[in-house]
Design a protein around this motif. Sequence first.
Motif, PDB file in Angstrom:
ATOM      1  N   PHE A 171      57.501 -51.012 -37.696  1.00 38.98           N
ATOM      2  CA  PHE A 171      57.939 -51.601 -38.960  1.00 38.98           C
ATOM      3  C   PHE A 171      58.955 -50.770 -39.744  1.00 38.98           C
ATOM      4  O   PHE A 171      59.403 -51.180 -40.813  1.00 38.98           O
ATOM      5  N   GLN A 172      59.301 -49.602 -39.269  1.00 33.69           N
ATOM      6  CA  GLN A 172      60.306 -48.769 -39.973  1.00 33.69           C
ATOM      7  C   GLN A 172      60.893 -47.752 -39.005  1.00 33.69           C
ATOM      8  O   GLN A 172      60.413 -47.588 -37.888  1.00 33.69           O
ATOM      9  N   GLY A 173      61.925 -47.055 -39.462  1.00 36.03           N
ATOM     10  CA  GLY A 173      62.534 -46.013 -38.637  1.00 36.03           C
ATOM     11  C   GLY A 173      63.335 -46.628 -37.498  1.00 36.03           C
ATOM     12  O   GLY A 173      63.629 -47.833 -37.501  1.00 36.03           O
ATOM     13  N   GLY A 174      63.652 -45.799 -36.544  1.00 33.02           N
ATOM     14  CA  GLY A 174      64.440 -46.276 -35.413  1.00 33.02           C
ATOM     15  C   GLY A 174      64.199 -45.379 -34.225  1.00 33.02           C
ATOM     16  O   GLY A 174      63.052 -44.975 -34.009  1.00 33.02           O
ATOM     17  N   HIS A 175      65.279 -45.000 -33.526  1.00 35.48           N
ATOM     18  CA  HIS A 175      65.085 -44.138 -32.353  1.00 35.48           C
ATOM     19  C   HIS A 175      65.134 -42.651 -32.728  1.00 35.48           C
ATOM     20  O   HIS A 175      65.377 -41.805 -31.890  1.00 35.48           O
ATOM     21  N   ASN A 176      64.861 -42.376 -34.018  1.00 36.83           N
ATOM     22  CA  ASN A 176      64.613 -40.987 -34.444  1.00 36.83           C
ATOM     23  C   ASN A 176      63.187 -40.575 -34.080  1.00 36.83           C
ATOM     24  O   ASN A 176      62.860 -39.398 -34.019  1.00 36.83           O
ATOM     25  N   ALA A 177      62.334 -41.574 -33.847  1.00 33.02           N
ATOM     26  CA  ALA A 177      60.933 -41.283 -33.515  1.00 33.02           C
ATOM     27  C   ALA A 177      60.815 -40.909 -32.047  1.00 33.02           C
ATOM     28  O   ALA A 177      61.651 -41.287 -31.235  1.00 33.02           O
ATOM     29  N   GLY A 178      59.776 -40.180 -31.725  1.00 29.58           N
ATOM     30  CA  GLY A 178      59.529 -39.852 -30.317  1.00 29.58           C
ATOM     31  C   GLY A 178      58.043 -39.892 -30.059  1.00 29.58           C
ATOM     32  O   GLY A 178      57.288 -39.106 -30.630  1.00 29.58           O
ATOM     33  N   HIS A 179      57.601 -40.847 -29.267  1.00 28.33           N
ATOM     34  CA  HIS A 179      56.178 -40.952 -28.960  1.00 28.33           C
ATOM     35  C   HIS A 179      55.984 -40.712 -27.469  1.00 28.33           C
ATOM     36  O   HIS A 179      56.594 -41.385 -26.646  1.00 28.33           O
ATOM     37  N   THR A 180      55.148 -39.727 -27.145  1.00 31.06           N
ATOM     38  CA  THR A 180      54.875 -39.459 -25.742  1.00 31.06           C
ATOM     39  C   THR A 180      53.514 -40.039 -25.385  1.00 31.06           C
ATOM     40  O   THR A 180      52.520 -39.767 -26.048  1.00 31.06           O
ATOM     41  N   LEU A 181      53.473 -40.841 -24.344  1.00 32.34           N
ATOM     42  CA  LEU A 181      52.208 -41.425 -23.896  1.00 32.34           C
ATOM     43  C   LEU A 181      51.928 -40.951 -22.481  1.00 32.34           C
ATOM     44  O   LEU A 181      52.838 -40.928 -21.648  1.00 32.34           O
ATOM     45  N   VAL A 182      50.707 -40.548 -22.229  1.00 32.74           N
ATOM     46  CA  VAL A 182      50.314 -40.156 -20.873  1.00 32.74           C
ATOM     47  C   VAL A 182      49.255 -41.154 -20.415  1.00 32.74           C
ATOM     48  O   VAL A 182      48.170 -41.205 -20.963  1.00 32.74           O
TER      49      VAL A 182
ATOM     50  N   GLY B 110      48.113 -40.199 -15.797  1.00 33.03           N
ATOM     51  CA  GLY B 110      48.925 -39.084 -15.337  1.00 33.03           C
ATOM     52  C   GLY B 110      50.432 -39.332 -15.404  1.00 33.03           C
ATOM     53  O   GLY B 110      51.232 -38.436 -15.160  1.00 33.03           O
ATOM     54  N   LYS B 111      50.837 -40.529 -15.771  1.00 34.67           N
ATOM     55  CA  LYS B 111      52.264 -40.855 -15.859  1.00 34.67           C
ATOM     56  C   LYS B 111      52.739 -40.664 -17.303  1.00 34.67           C
ATOM     57  O   LYS B 111      52.065 -41.129 -18.239  1.00 34.67           O
ATOM     58  N   VAL B 112      53.875 -39.995 -17.489  1.00 32.58           N
ATOM     59  CA  VAL B 112      54.355 -39.720 -18.847  1.00 32.58           C
ATOM     60  C   VAL B 112      55.436 -40.737 -19.231  1.00 32.58           C
ATOM     61  O   VAL B 112      56.411 -40.937 -18.498  1.00 32.58           O
TER      62      VAL B 112
ATOM     63  N   ARG C 216      43.156 -39.181 -23.538  1.00 32.16           N
ATOM     64  CA  ARG C 216      42.603 -40.153 -24.483  1.00 32.16           C
ATOM     65  C   ARG C 216      41.083 -40.075 -24.622  1.00 32.16           C
ATOM     66  O   ARG C 216      40.541 -40.304 -25.698  1.00 32.16           O
ATOM     67  N   GLU C 217      40.403 -39.718 -23.531  1.00 36.06           N
ATOM     68  CA  GLU C 217      38.932 -39.674 -23.609  1.00 36.06           C
ATOM     69  C   GLU C 217      38.439 -38.480 -24.436  1.00 36.06           C
ATOM     70  O   GLU C 217      37.295 -38.470 -24.890  1.00 36.06           O
TER      71      GLU C 217
END
Length: 430
Positions: free
Chosen positions: A33-44, A47-49, A418-419
């Motif tokens: 809902f805000q911001g743009g590609h200044n954000a960086g979210h890493t999801l694992v 085992g895949k990043v 996550r666990e």
Amino acid sequence: MANVAVVGSQWGDEGKGKLVDWLSERADVVVRFQGGHNAGHTLVIDGKVYKLSLLPSGIVRGGKMSVIGNGVVVDPWALLKEIETLKGQGVTVTPENFKIAENATLILPCHGELDALREDATTGVKIGTTRRGIGPAYEDKVARRAIRVSDLTDEELLKKKIATLLTHHNALRKGLDAEPIDGDQLLQQLLDIAPKILEFSDIVWRRLDEAKRERKLILFEGAQGTMLDNDHGTYPFVTSSNTVAGQAAVGSGMGPSSINYVLGITKAYTTRVGEGPFPTELFDEVGQGLGERGREFGVVTGRKRRCGWFDAVMVRQAVKTGGISGIALTKLDVLDGMDELKVCVGYKLGDEVLDYYPSNMTDQAKVEPVYETLEGWQDSTFGARSWDQLPATAVKYIRRIEELIEAPIALVSTSPEREDTILVKDPFSD
Ligand code: IMP
């Protein structure tokens, strides 16, 4: 079941990625809902990043609707690149599972250039932005000259809007000794990219209203943090959007009553990237240790994050200004092995002790933290999944934080997995 907004309660980088992913597994719709590609979210995941900047985190999981709301500023070229990268990792991104609000503002090449020109200028305030054109794009939005997603459908309208936009931008560029922008070239660039963006364009407010009526679970995914909020943060050292949960309503086209629970992601210490005041910043080996153990480098720009003690005054202010219902405390394990821990409980300004962060930038830079010292712990908290796996002094630290910030702990995250989470309150069950 409740719709949940996830926001950062400090200066961003609180570890939203893991928690948003954990929650998005159960959500039907995930909305930025805000911001743009200044954000960086890493999801694992398994085992895949996956590294996301603009796309909502729900995209990596099948069977969900991912939405970019009107409050986001969208760089169409960066978006297509991110989609391609994800597709290369086997993620499905189609007009069926991904929608962009037709009234979202576009980030154009001139916005990124202006951002960088200002950052490199020797005069003015250096913010230490991500140089992605976020600020200049929002400026054009509020000044009513922005080009929006739906404008891409109409070549004649685009021509007129580009002419208006360039009257402003070319004058600015002249003052900064930059070449003027060629309007015909910009028009061609936009016409070339238009079909690839328009296939995802949608009337998002209506789509979300339908989801609400069908009692679908909606997760609002915030970026950055409260102290980077354009109103409530350490202005002018902030981003150009509102990062608090109130923006989830405005930036998606749903009313405030659609947000039932606000989860504030909070790191067990404090970090900041970019310029600006940071009262509890540590310049010694303690700060260095936090940075090393916490691997504190920016996902988007790779910059080293500044590190410091937990600032309870600031997080309490974030709880109040953002209406945070409960917090998820992250990266507790980074504090393992420390003899003592300090927590900021007030600010000294001259002869006064303040229980809030002042809004004036001179005072913000001047305040000195008043600390309370707590006992540390030597045992590892890494990977703990229940309270009884935590050392007693770690529990004491968490309980004291809870008391000081005046918000309950909903979750404690003890590793990137996550666990490895202690669940106290399920945000969706509010
Ligand atoms: P901008 O959002 O690129 O204009 O940058 C403004 C300020 O926000 C700078 O201090 C950036 O370092 C900071 N910032 C922007 N996005 C993030 C983020 O996702 N995490 C942490 N800091 C951010």
